[in-house]
Design a protein around this motif. Sequence first.
Motif, PDB file in Angstrom:
ATOM      1  N   THR A 122      91.348  76.547  30.909  1.00 11.74           N
ATOM      2  CA  THR A 122      91.196  74.922  30.908  1.00 11.74           C
ATOM      3  C   THR A 122      91.036  74.784  29.192  1.00 11.74           C
ATOM      4  N   GLY A 123      91.264  75.692  28.415  1.00 17.56           N
ATOM      5  CA  GLY A 123      91.508  75.469  27.170  1.00 17.56           C
ATOM      6  C   GLY A 123      92.707  74.923  26.538  1.00 17.56           C
ATOM      7  N   SER A 142      92.862  72.483  21.061  1.00 19.99           N
ATOM      8  CA  SER A 142      92.290  72.454  22.177  1.00 19.99           C
ATOM      9  C   SER A 142      90.906  71.450  22.136  1.00 19.99           C
ATOM     10  N   LEU A 173      88.662  71.544  23.789  1.00 14.43           N
ATOM     11  CA  LEU A 173      87.121  72.210  23.982  1.00 14.43           C
ATOM     12  C   LEU A 173      86.652  72.608  22.844  1.00 14.43           C
ATOM     13  N   LYS A 228      87.087  79.769  23.392  1.00 14.70           N
ATOM     14  CA  LYS A 228      86.958  78.292  24.294  1.00 14.70           C
ATOM     15  C   LYS A 228      88.614  77.529  24.179  1.00 14.70           C
ATOM     16  N   ASN A 229      89.130  78.109  23.148  1.00 12.94           N
ATOM     17  CA  ASN A 229      90.587  77.742  23.179  1.00 12.94           C
ATOM     18  C   ASN A 229      91.668  78.085  24.137  1.00 12.94           C
ATOM     19  N   ASN A 264      89.573  79.826  27.250  1.00 14.68           N
ATOM     20  CA  ASN A 264      88.679  79.386  28.457  1.00 14.68           C
ATOM     21  C   ASN A 264      89.458  79.841  29.620  1.00 14.68           C
ATOM     22  N   ASN A 288      82.415  81.095  23.910  1.00 16.70           N
ATOM     23  CA  ASN A 288      81.633  81.126  24.961  1.00 16.70           C
ATOM     24  C   ASN A 288      80.507  82.129  24.779  1.00 16.70           C
TER      25      ASN A 288
END
Length: 350
Positions: free
Chosen positions: A26-27, A114, A116, A198-199, A201, A300
């Motif tokens: 999702t990142g 990203s 995020l 997170k980038n 994810n 995370n």
Amino acid sequence: MTCVASGHEVVPLEGDELCRQEKDFTGYADMGIVRFNPGSWLLVAPFTKFADKIYKFPVKSSDVYIVTWPKCGTTWCQEIVWTMRNNPNLDHPMAKLPVNARVPFLEFDMLLQSKLLKPPGPDDPMMQGFKKMCPGKDPADGLFFQMSEASPDPRTIKSHLPLSLLPTDMLKTSKVVYVARNPKDVVVSFHHHCKMFKNHNYTGSFEDFVQYFVNDDLLYGPYWLHLKEAWERRDEPNLHFIFYEDLKSNNIEELKKLNTFLGTNIADTQLEKISHYTSFNEMKTRADVVSSGSASNFMNVEVIEKDGGFFRKGKVGDWKGKYTPELEAKIDDWVKKNLQGFGINFKYVT
Ligand code: A3P
């Protein structure tokens, strides 16, 4: 179709393939994902903006590039090489800066896009570092790219790009240290990395992640082709090839070889100290320095609490016990098929 200076065609991922990637990573959502052909190199679309600048990056004879597929021991080698070149007596004040500020990550700007990640504010340590190194420059033109350009000589620069996307004269003009690691540990480590950062994810299972790996569908694309492009040139005088496993089992010998390659002329007693300073436990105690000052924006926390941080295990053979028998058979088949004709014997356990 876009064509870049390296001669690669940029092909955007579409349809089900794009949906699957964006659901599991999702990142990368909304950034766009592309393949650079030939090679089928998988990259996030913002890389396209930097592809030509990187291919034409003005290399210098005093530059050293650390080139790796992700999770092969890049950070370890960044710290070793920077220390050997700049801090042999272990007293350099800049050693306190994050390693990615001392040894910039050439193409990292693509992953800063990203959604995020919070855009770095003026107080962000990364932004402050940029302002100091690149006064008057616009971060939108590439924070890490411009830090790579502006890095004080002698520059040491990191990249995960394959040699075919890096400057053509890099191996003629500069030195390159290529670090390789056995694929069974690489995929375990990259799985953790993609969940933690997170980038990327990553939200899927380990089994699916291994499937992405063997399908050449992970960021940076085909592991074997990346390795092959460097391995085929291993006899060139400006390329030094290192295996993570050798660096782990025979550290001093590998540092001596690096000492010769880099021309750093460090005495054996001092190499012993550098070996200790760059050991897993020592680097782990300096984790804030070694990774990034703004780590919380990138990572995370719940993954770190459960499975460990960037300095996770630092072992050879940590893959043991991570695969089901079926999954292990799958990766073993893939390794066997791809190793044919290579002349590399990876060490999986020490
Ligand atoms: P593990 O996840 O297996 O622990 P990269 O820097 O290319 O992203 O690679 C990260 C991997 O190298 C991680 O592997 C990390 O723990 C390991 N590593 C980092 N510093 C190390 C060191 N000094 N000695 C051994 N391994 C190290």
